[in-house]
Design a protein around this motif. Sequence first.
Motif: not given
Length: 411
Positions: A10-15, A138-144, A118-131
């Motif tokens: 959900v965090v990834l989608a909203v970010a 996915v999050r940065q795909a929001g821009l294009p 802010g969006g980058s930090k929010s996603v990084a805080s929820w996901f393990h390094a392996s993912q």
Amino acid sequence: MRRGARYRWVVLAVATFTQAASGFFVQGIGAMGIQLQRELGLSTAQLGLLVSAAQFVPLVGLLVAGELLDRCDERWVVGAGAGVVAVALGAGALVPGYAGLLAVLLVVGAGYSTVQPGGSKSVASWFHASQRGFAMGVRQAGLPLGAAFASAVLPLVAGAFGWRAALVTGGFVALLGAVAFMTLYRRPPGRAVLPRARTPRGVRMRLLREPAMVRTMLAGAGLISVQCGVGILTVLYLHEVAHAGAGAAALVLVATQGTGVLGRIALAAWSDRVGVGRQRAVVVCMVAVVAGMAVLLTPAGRSAAVACCAFLWLGFFGFGWYGPWVAQVTESAPPDRTGFALGLAMSVNQIAIVAVPPLLGLLKDLSGGFAPAWGLLIAMTLAALVASVRTGGARRSADPAPDRDEVACPS
């Protein structure tokens, strides 16, 4: 715990949505180039300056946003920034002419300063390094993704109702992003908001000297220049050189942004699996964009079919690099300085974002062609590639501490 692990999606989608919504109007400026030039009587350099205006305040704003993100909840920092974007664009419908539009875009840039780190930090805080690479992609795909929709919608709105209506449309979309983030974003369980002093000057200087951070910033500055060039020049190149109609040229830009979405996800996911961190994916992107722009300098590049293929290629690699790149920034930073590191690296990118679009437009206006612009982008990318490879042998930053990932990704 399992509910917390599911909520990261959900965090990834909203970010991702907030990223797309906040950058919606600015990313559509290139697609509206023909309408803006016609209605406001702009040169190509003036058109490029519109993009630079939106990116000028973040030169400092990203650093300020980074400090705020290390001390405050991302929910309010990002939400407030997206809200500023919405209000500025809505009010922009009342401004007169080109100068007023420039002023509006300066305010838009101030608001957008918080959304990117802010969006980058929010996603990084929820996901393990392996993912994390995949999630960042996915999050940065929001821009294009936002740019693709903007390239499809805003030229139609501007053509039917004028450029002011396009501003209102962009403001409404940004408002949706602000409301969504403030409503749905939550910090990971177990991660508290800790008051923190301002980042000491010594920490800033150490980050600037860190080989991994230097390598990352050089690559980012070179590749963001290519991204700006593709966004601004694609429609004009296809219209003037390949003799495509304005509508068809805008559709190619939409498709180019679409391949950028795929690139950001695919390349970031690949970077999760390569054995040398994120750097290999970024280097591959630099090599690929040089090859793509070189095609546009050949006689074959004047063919509509070849040019379209070249731009799709540039979309995949010239936009796709950002996913692994931003994951590399978060993993190169001390765990308690992620926000500042993101702001620092992105502020270096802003120098290129501000300077390159009007410079490319000026080169095109003075030469009457696109070859000098493509040549400059090739030279900048090659310089970044050489510098990045040379510093690649220096000490690489270690992976984030295990306790950081365990807190960030409950299972």
